[in-house]
Write an enzyme that holds these catalytic residues in place. Structure first.
Site, short mmCIF file in Angstrom:
data_model
loop_
_atom_site.label_atom_id
_atom_site.label_comp_id
_atom_site.label_asym_id
_atom_site.label_seq_id
_atom_site.Cartn_x
_atom_site.Cartn_y
_atom_site.Cartn_z
N GLY A 1 11.86 5.19 -5.77
CA GLY A 1 10.91 4.47 -4.90
C GLY A 1 9.83 3.81 -5.70
CG ASN A 2 8.07 0.52 -4.49
OD1 ASN A 2 7.13 0.42 -3.72
ND2 ASN A 2 9.29 0.09 -4.17
NE ARG A 3 2.52 4.88 -9.26
CZ ARG A 3 2.47 6.20 -9.37
NH1 ARG A 3 2.05 6.92 -8.36
NH2 ARG A 3 2.84 6.78 -10.48
CB SER A 4 4.66 -0.96 -2.12
OG SER A 4 4.16 -1.81 -1.13
CB ALA B 1 7.43 -3.08 -3.58
#
Ligand code: C5P
Length: 447
Positions: free
Chosen positions: A238-241, A309
């Site tokens: 995943g990512n931090r968006s 993102a």
């Protein structure tokens, strides 16, 4: 979770949507003892409260306590005062229906459209938003019947709050605990922010900061948040968006009269709850889900803004069962065994919207977070990306570098498909969103 909880408590203390009328439903669960705290917090925030309790709720908490703390008589049965047709009167009176606690039985009855007591009859009749805060034993919450009820209720637009994990009745603990009253009330206040009060009371449907009509009658699709690509049933890439920039774009488009479809991936429900009613929210978890949801929504859209993102890669294989940790052997005691996950490329949704538009003459807008390296600065890479992706507009945001603005976190340079600079903007996410929406509107309106 802690971060969320803190933000929620802060909002509980600060949000002021103006006086509203809240029906607090209380169902049969031991957690009914927390209802008076919820009622008190709502009244402290300036709202009127009417309690509707089920018969079984009153076995856990007395009607006099609920009446005293709410300042109104408690309704229970549809035959208490038939002449008053009370369920209709209460349902019409409500700006919000908040059921806390909602038992497994109550969820099942609401899902089935039952109207066998005052609370279910009120929910069935009311046009107001409904929030359900379930509380039950873990096994009941995880039972496929309850899972199914919750997902159907959510599809119908009812908001079902996730229960907490912790001490339950008796000696056991686990998932199913009613969240703390502050958390529930904070969620209710977020929903009330966008509810227009009855009888001409001042409403706060949208903070119409820069209200206009640049996108009146237009449909705008905005993607927001960050996709998650599963590795196995419990892990993901995943990512931090947070999704905040996408949400600001959705609100800015509504300010200009647009109808908005927000395709969101893993944006906190508290942020989604604060959106104006002109925004239809579609949920997409992975890049593939988002591809399909965006293209579907874009079929009749005038503009698509990709602020999400989207994961560039996903695991080639998704394990059906949890991947077990490898036990170190004697020889690799120091660093431990390594493991690798093979990845494959996800479709580029933005590039696909340009090369194969779901609708002719659709304006496509993208974002690019860039860093400089030995080959060139962030803008150099942004220009190359603008040409490669071909979007009508690309908002380049330099990560860890200023673009001539000083140390401003939200500074963007907007490029066209040839990589030429169209505009620069800086400030809050709302200000950046308003700039992009006005540039998008110019293209949509052909000026
Ligand atoms: O290539 P990069 O990820 O930097 O591009 C960012 C832009 O492309 C964003 O607008 C993002 O929403 C979009 N994107 C996409 N599909 C992907 C990756 C990014 O639409 N698979």
């Amino acid at each position: 979770m802690d971060e969320l909880h803190t933000a929620a408590s802060e909002r509980a203390a600060t949000a002021h949507p103006g006086p509203r009328r809240v029906v607090v439903g209380v169902a049969g669960s031991i957690a009914a003892y927390k209802a008076p705290f919820i009622i008190r917090l709502l009244r402290q925030a300036g709202h009127e409260v009417k309690v509707v309790a089920t018969e079984s709720a009153l076995r856990f908490i007395g009607a006099p306590a609920l009446a005293a703390v709410s300042g109104q008589t408690v309704s229970t049965g549809v035959f208490d005062d038939p002449a008053a047709v009370e369920h209709v009167a209460v349902a019409e009176w409500a700006d919000l229906v908040l059921v806390a606690p909602a038992s497994a039985d109550l969820l099942a009855r609401v899902r089935a459209g039952r109207a066998d007591d005052m609370l279910t009859a009120t929910i069935l009749t009311s046009q107001a938003p409904v929030i359900l805060a379930p509380a039950m034993h873990t096994q009941m919450w995880l039972n496929p019947a309850t899972r199914d009820n919750v997902s159907v209720l959510r599809e119908r637009g009812l908001r079902v709050i996730e229960p907490d994990s912790g001490r339950l009745t008796g000696k056991d603990s686990g998932l199913g605990r009613l969240p703390e009253p502050e958390q529930i009330v904070s969620r209710a206040l977020a929903v009330l922010q966008q509810v227009r009060g009855k009888e001409g009371k001042e409403g706060a449907a949208v903070e119409q900061g820069e209200g206009g009509s640049l996108l009146k009658g237009r449909h705008v699709v905005v993607s927001a948040g960050g996709t998650r690509e599963p590795i196995d049933p419990v892990r993901y890439l995943g990512n931090r968006s947070s999704g905040r920039q996408g949400l600001a774009l959705a609100v800015a488009a509504v300010e200009q009269g647009a109808r908005v479809t927000l395709v969101q991936a893993h944006v906190a429900s508290e942020l989604l709850d604060a959106l104006p009613p002109e925004v239809t929210v579609v949920t997409a978890g992975t890049a593939h889900d988002m591809l399909h949801a965006v293209r579907e929504a874009a079929r009749d859209a005038d503009a698509v803004i990709m602020a999400a993102a989207v994961a560039d890669y996903r695991p080639v294989n998704v394990a059906a069962t949890k991947i077990k940790k490898q036990v170190p052997t004697a020889s690799d005691r120091v660093s431990g065994p390594t493991m690798s996950i093979e990845l494959t490329t996800n479709p580029d949704i933005l590039a696909g919207l340009v090369s194969d538009p779901p609708r002719a003459a659709q304006v496509v807008v993208g974002f690019a977070a860039e860093t400089g390296d030995d080959d060139g600065d962030a803008l150099f890479h942004g220009r190359a990306k603008a040409r490669r992706k071909g979007a009508h507009l690309l908002a380049v945001n330099a990560v860890g570098e200023d673009l001539g603005f000083g140390d401003v976190p939200n500074a963007v340079v907007v490029l066209d498909a040839q990589g030429s600079e169209v505009a620069r903007g800086q400030g809050s996410k709302t200000e950046v969103a308003r700039l992009l929406i006005s540039l998008t509107a110019e293209l949509v309106n052909g000026s």
